[in-house]
Write a protein that holds these residues in place. Structure first.
Motif, PDB file in Angstrom:
ATOM      1  N   HIS A 189     -21.397 -74.752 -80.569  1.00 41.43           N
ATOM      2  CA  HIS A 189     -22.700 -74.091 -80.473  1.00 41.43           C
ATOM      3  C   HIS A 189     -22.812 -73.189 -79.244  1.00 41.43           C
ATOM      4  O   HIS A 189     -23.868 -72.595 -79.020  1.00 41.43           O
ATOM      5  N   TYR A 210     -22.337 -91.115 -86.015  1.00 46.00           N
ATOM      6  CA  TYR A 210     -20.908 -90.794 -86.079  1.00 46.00           C
ATOM      7  C   TYR A 210     -20.054 -91.912 -86.674  1.00 46.00           C
ATOM      8  O   TYR A 210     -18.833 -91.753 -86.790  1.00 46.00           O
ATOM      9  N   HIS A 221     -17.277 -81.015 -88.730  1.00 46.99           N
ATOM     10  CA  HIS A 221     -18.213 -81.890 -88.023  1.00 46.99           C
ATOM     11  C   HIS A 221     -18.357 -83.192 -88.785  1.00 46.99           C
ATOM     12  O   HIS A 221     -18.433 -83.185 -90.022  1.00 46.99           O
ATOM     13  N   ILE A 222     -18.414 -84.252 -88.044  1.00 51.71           N
ATOM     14  CA  ILE A 222     -18.566 -85.585 -88.640  1.00 51.71           C
ATOM     15  C   ILE A 222     -19.952 -85.718 -89.265  1.00 51.71           C
ATOM     16  O   ILE A 222     -20.101 -86.203 -90.387  1.00 51.71           O
ATOM     17  N   SER A 223     -20.950 -85.284 -88.527  1.00 51.21           N
ATOM     18  CA  SER A 223     -22.338 -85.382 -88.995  1.00 51.21           C
ATOM     19  C   SER A 223     -22.726 -84.095 -89.716  1.00 51.21           C
ATOM     20  O   SER A 223     -22.055 -83.064 -89.590  1.00 51.21           O
ATOM     21  N   ASN A 255     -12.793 -79.806 -84.547  1.00 47.48           N
ATOM     22  CA  ASN A 255     -14.135 -80.309 -84.261  1.00 47.48           C
ATOM     23  C   ASN A 255     -14.390 -79.980 -82.806  1.00 47.48           C
ATOM     24  O   ASN A 255     -13.995 -80.730 -81.905  1.00 47.48           O
ATOM     25  N   ARG A 300     -28.092 -77.232 -83.154  1.00 55.57           N
ATOM     26  CA  ARG A 300     -26.785 -77.521 -83.788  1.00 55.57           C
ATOM     27  C   ARG A 300     -26.569 -76.695 -85.060  1.00 55.57           C
ATOM     28  O   ARG A 300     -25.534 -76.812 -85.703  1.00 55.57           O
TER      29      ARG A 300
HETATM   30  O1  CA2 Z   1     -20.890 -84.020 -85.936  1.00 52.13           O
HETATM   31  C1  CA2 Z   1     -19.982 -83.640 -85.175  1.00 52.13           C
HETATM   32  O2  CA2 Z   1     -18.792 -83.905 -85.383  1.00 52.13           O
HETATM   33  C2  CA2 Z   1     -20.322 -82.866 -83.906  1.00 52.13           C
HETATM   34  O3  CA2 Z   1     -19.328 -81.854 -83.743  1.00 52.13           O
HETATM   35  C3  CA2 Z   1     -20.264 -83.879 -82.773  1.00 52.13           C
HETATM   36  C4  CA2 Z   1     -20.697 -83.309 -81.425  1.00 52.13           C
HETATM   37  C5  CA2 Z   1     -22.029 -82.563 -81.538  1.00 52.13           C
HETATM   38  O4  CA2 Z   1     -22.327 -81.918 -80.307  1.00 52.13           O
HETATM   39  C6  CA2 Z   1     -22.002 -81.526 -82.650  1.00 52.13           C
HETATM   40  O5  CA2 Z   1     -23.262 -80.904 -82.737  1.00 52.13           O
HETATM   41  C7  CA2 Z   1     -21.676 -82.178 -83.978  1.00 52.13           C
HETATM   42  C8  CA2 Z   1     -20.851 -84.435 -80.387  1.00 52.13           C
HETATM   43  C9  CA2 Z   1     -19.594 -85.213 -80.171  1.00 52.13           C
HETATM   44  C10 CA2 Z   1     -19.881 -86.388 -79.273  1.00 52.13           C
HETATM   45  O6  CA2 Z   1     -19.457 -87.547 -79.941  1.00 52.13           O
HETATM   46  C11 CA2 Z   1     -19.895 -88.763 -79.526  1.00 52.13           C
HETATM   47  C12 CA2 Z   1     -19.555 -89.833 -80.305  1.00 52.13           C
HETATM   48  C13 CA2 Z   1     -19.970 -91.084 -79.964  1.00 52.13           C
HETATM   49  C14 CA2 Z   1     -20.725 -91.283 -78.819  1.00 52.13           C
HETATM   50  C15 CA2 Z   1     -21.059 -90.207 -78.045  1.00 52.13           C
HETATM   51  C16 CA2 Z   1     -20.647 -88.942 -78.388  1.00 52.13           C
END
Ligand code: CA2
Length: 148
Positions: free
Chosen positions: A86, A24, A106-108, A80, A117
């Motif tokens: 999901h 991230y 989504h960031i990733s 986001n 995902r």
């Molecule tokens: O890629 C993304 O932006 C996601 O929406 C991020 C979610 C994930 O469940 C999605 O599949 C993809 C997770 C967000 C949690 O973000 C964190 C960032 C840093 C440390 C821990 C969690």
């Protein structure tokens, strides 16, 4: 009349920049808010930027954006929804029920990650879906709203 952009962030995104920087990045949610503020200023949009770990709060904020949409005062919603992407039929119903123009963000690159995902409940109701640009994606999404 100035239009408003809602940028809504779901569960655990308050932890951004504190863990998993390889996935991230190292910028915090406050940094993301600043990126969004700069992008909105570029287009003359008012920014509403929020994060919640609670599904119902996100539903309520989509309804709030929906009232602006009905009044012709909304540029769009950048959502986001994090893990709720999901899992959440409630968020899908909120987007459908309000008709807000939605960018799912989504960031990733979720498609290069675990298979759970790969499915999004929101994508069917989104005008656009973007992923994999890191936090810069938020600014790109706001630039995209300005083209609608
Ligand atoms: O890629 C993304 O932006 C996601 O929406 C991020 C979610 C994930 O469940 C999605 O599949 C993809 C997770 C967000 C949690 O973000 C964190 C960032 C840093 C440390 C821990 C969690």
């Amino acid at each position: 009349m100035t239009k408003t952009v809602y940028v809504l962030n779901g569960p655990n995104l308050n932890l951004l920049g504190t863990r998993e920087p390889q996935v991230y990045g190292s910028q915090t949610l406050a940094d993301v808010e600043q990126l969004c503020a700069t992008a909105c200023a570029r287009h003359g949009f008012t920014l509403v930027f929020r994060q919640s770990n609670h599904e119902g709060a996100l539903v309520d904020w989509i309804h709030e954006a929906g009232r602006l949409h009905a009044a012709g005062q909304l540029a769009g919603v950048v959502l986001n929804a994090a893990a709720y992407t999901h899992t959440s039929v409630a968020l899908l119903d909120a987007v459908k029920g309000t008709g807000v123009p939605l960018v799912e963000l989504h960031i990733s690159n979720v498609h290069a990650r675990e298979s759970f995902r790969h499915h999004s409940y929101l994508a069917a109701a989104a005008r656009a879906v973007m992923c994999g640009f890191g936090v810069q994606g938020y600014a790109l999404a706001i630039d995209g709203l300005a083209q609608w």
